[in-house]
Design a protein around this motif. Structure first.
Motif, PDB file in Angstrom:
ATOM      1  N   ARG A  61       0.671  -1.128   0.027  1.00  0.00           N
ATOM      2  CA  ARG A  61       0.011   0.049  -0.076  1.00  0.00           C
ATOM      3  C   ARG A  61       0.818   1.292  -0.040  1.00  0.00           C
ATOM      4  O   ARG A  61       0.450   1.996  -0.584  1.00  0.00           O
ATOM      5  N   SER A  62       1.865   1.534   0.707  1.00  0.00           N
ATOM      6  CA  SER A  62       2.859   2.500   0.616  1.00  0.00           C
ATOM      7  C   SER A  62       3.402   2.453  -0.700  1.00  0.00           C
ATOM      8  O   SER A  62       3.659   3.856  -1.061  1.00  0.00           O
ATOM      9  N   LEU A  63       4.045   1.522  -1.257  1.00  0.00           N
ATOM     10  CA  LEU A  63       4.407   1.391  -2.688  1.00  0.00           C
ATOM     11  C   LEU A  63       3.489   2.151  -3.603  1.00  0.00           C
ATOM     12  O   LEU A  63       3.987   3.101  -4.526  1.00  0.00           O
ATOM     13  N   LEU A  64       2.206   1.736  -3.705  1.00  0.00           N
ATOM     14  CA  LEU A  64       1.175   2.214  -4.377  1.00  0.00           C
ATOM     15  C   LEU A  64       1.057   3.652  -4.349  1.00  0.00           C
ATOM     16  O   LEU A  64       0.896   4.530  -5.242  1.00  0.00           O
ATOM     17  N   CYS A 118       3.510  -8.132  -4.395  1.00  0.00           N
ATOM     18  CA  CYS A 118       3.282  -6.635  -4.469  1.00  0.00           C
ATOM     19  C   CYS A 118       2.898  -6.537  -5.988  1.00  0.00           C
ATOM     20  O   CYS A 118       2.089  -5.906  -6.441  1.00  0.00           O
ATOM     21  N   ALA A 119       3.977  -6.847  -6.723  1.00  0.00           N
ATOM     22  CA  ALA A 119       3.843  -6.652  -8.466  1.00  0.00           C
ATOM     23  C   ALA A 119       2.589  -7.288  -9.041  1.00  0.00           C
ATOM     24  O   ALA A 119       1.968  -6.618  -9.693  1.00  0.00           O
ATOM     25  N   LYS A 120       2.257  -8.538  -8.451  1.00  0.00           N
ATOM     26  CA  LYS A 120       1.127  -9.260  -9.008  1.00  0.00           C
ATOM     27  C   LYS A 120      -0.173  -8.432  -8.336  1.00  0.00           C
ATOM     28  O   LYS A 120      -1.008  -8.237  -9.123  1.00  0.00           O
ATOM     29  N   SER A 121      -0.053  -8.094  -7.206  1.00  0.00           N
ATOM     30  CA  SER A 121      -1.415  -7.484  -6.654  1.00  0.00           C
ATOM     31  C   SER A 121      -1.628  -5.874  -7.322  1.00  0.00           C
ATOM     32  O   SER A 121      -2.758  -5.818  -7.344  1.00  0.00           O
ATOM     33  N   ILE A 122      -0.526  -5.317  -7.414  1.00  0.00           N
ATOM     34  CA  ILE A 122      -0.758  -4.088  -7.958  1.00  0.00           C
ATOM     35  C   ILE A 122      -0.899  -3.956  -9.463  1.00  0.00           C
ATOM     36  O   ILE A 122      -1.507  -2.966 -10.038  1.00  0.00           O
ATOM     37  N   LEU A 123       0.141  -4.641 -10.086  1.00  0.00           N
ATOM     38  CA  LEU A 123       0.301  -4.405 -11.713  1.00  0.00           C
ATOM     39  C   LEU A 123      -0.413  -5.271 -12.544  1.00  0.00           C
ATOM     40  O   LEU A 123      -1.403  -4.887 -13.628  1.00  0.00           O
ATOM     41  N   THR A 124      -0.914  -6.649 -12.080  1.00  0.00           N
ATOM     42  CA  THR A 124      -1.559  -7.524 -13.193  1.00  0.00           C
ATOM     43  C   THR A 124      -2.869  -8.178 -12.281  1.00  0.00           C
ATOM     44  O   THR A 124      -3.238  -9.181 -12.780  1.00  0.00           O
ATOM     45  N   SER A 125      -3.473  -7.816 -11.415  1.00  0.00           N
ATOM     46  CA  SER A 125      -4.424  -8.185 -10.567  1.00  0.00           C
ATOM     47  C   SER A 125      -5.813  -8.019 -11.200  1.00  0.00           C
ATOM     48  O   SER A 125      -7.139  -8.494 -10.702  1.00  0.00           O
ATOM     49  N   ASP A 126      -5.930  -7.014 -12.080  1.00  0.00           N
ATOM     50  CA  ASP A 126      -7.226  -6.538 -12.981  1.00  0.00           C
ATOM     51  C   ASP A 126      -6.988  -6.369 -14.224  1.00  0.00           C
ATOM     52  O   ASP A 126      -5.902  -6.282 -14.826  1.00  0.00           O
ATOM     53  N   ARG A 127      -8.143  -6.275 -15.152  1.00  0.00           N
ATOM     54  CA  ARG A 127      -7.810  -6.125 -16.497  1.00  0.00           C
ATOM     55  C   ARG A 127      -7.385  -4.886 -16.944  1.00  0.00           C
ATOM     56  O   ARG A 127      -6.719  -4.736 -17.942  1.00  0.00           O
TER      57      ARG A 127
END
Length: 309
Positions: A61-64, A118-127
């Protein structure tokens, strides 16, 4: 009894919102049923969201949040320096920081063994992949502006050639302004002789340096934008040339005048050389054809003289 309880857990937030909406719509006069609905909604909200909803870890969350702040800072920088174009000069710092923040997201891994990368959750978790989309937009804008041609290899500041060009550019504008003020208020719109005379040397140096940078860039560039310098330098040169040629109606003496005159004279003289050579050649050929006749006539005359002698 287990089945109804399972069915009720999933729509808790929606149910709470519906109950709160009904209670608010009733206004000050609320029936006991609506009052009960409001109390139930408050209890549902106080119970919290269901535990199976995906949430980012504090580190992710802090990275985002850092990437969001960096994106906002870079967007503001690009917008404020859009005209006149000063993107590469003023925004290379925010752009470098945004690259570092995106790299931190791509390399970060959550601390919990149950959490995702974190990369998967922030970058590729949605369309939509909004973080990836924003990063690509900034990278494409920076590449299209050719800012790398203005900066040092590590992108920490402007290159020496760019600083030299911008220094001449500022001197040219200062010269224009100074000479316009010196010509007085009765200056005719088409009479800028003092500007053309006094600023000719500075403008010539600026124009020569720009042409030199263009030649160097074309020789060493292999990218799709290799034919262009960075947008800051191009825009500054366009502004100066418009002022010099359109506004002040000045002109530069062409340095290639002598070669042009020499080549033009040679081309114009070619027809004269052609017709002269043709005339001389045809005259010589005519002499060669006549010569045997003269020889033959002399021989006949000798025979006749010998016959009568």
């Amino acid at each position: 009894m287990a089945q109804p309880r399972c069915l009720c857990r999933a729509p808790l937030p929606a149910l709470a919102l519906a109950l709160l909406g009904l209670a608010a719509a009733a206004g000050p006069r609320q029936t006991p049923a609506l009052e009960l609905a409001q109390e139930l909604a408050e209890e549902l909200w106080s119970a919290g969201l269901p535990g199976d909803l995906p949430e980012l870890e504090p580190e992710c969350r802090s990275l985002l949040a850092a990437f969001a702040e960096g994106s906002a800072a870079l967007t503001g920088c690009l917008g404020q320096r859009a005209r006149p174009v000063r993107l590469c000069q003023g925004c290379h710092g925010p752009y470098r920081r945004l690259l570092a923040q995106y790299g931190s997201i791509a390399r970060a891994v959550g601390n919990s063994s149950e959490s995702h990368n974190c990369a998967k959750s922030i970058l590729t978790s949605d369309r939509l992949q909004i973080v990836v989309t924003l990063s690509e937009f900034f990278n494409e804008t920076w590449e299209a502006a050719n800012c790398a041609n203005c900066l040092k290899n590590n992108s920490e500041g402007l290159s020496n050639s760019t600083e030299e060009f911008l220094d001449l550019f500022n001197k040219s504008l200062t010269c224009f302004e100074h000479n316009l003020q010196g010509q007085g208020i009765d200056l005719s719109p088409n009479n800028y002789t003092e500007v053309c005379k006094n600023c000719n040397e500075t403008y010539t140096k600026l124009n020569d340096l720009y042409n030199h940078l263009q030649r160097l860039n074309r020789q060493g560039g292999e990218s799709a934008h290799s034919a262009h310098l960075c947008i800051d330098v191009e825009d500054a040169m366009n502004i100066t040339r418009k002022l010099w040629s359109r506004t002040f109606n000045c002109s530069l003496p062409c340095s290639d005048t002598v070669p042009v005159i020499a080549v033009s004279s040679f081309i114009l003289f070619l027809p004269v050389v052609f017709y002269l050579s043709s005339f001389l050649h045809s005259k010589q050929k005519k002499r060669i054809l006549i010569l045997p006749k003269r020889i033959q006539s002399n021989a006949n005359l000798v025979n006749i003289q010998e016959k009568y002698s």
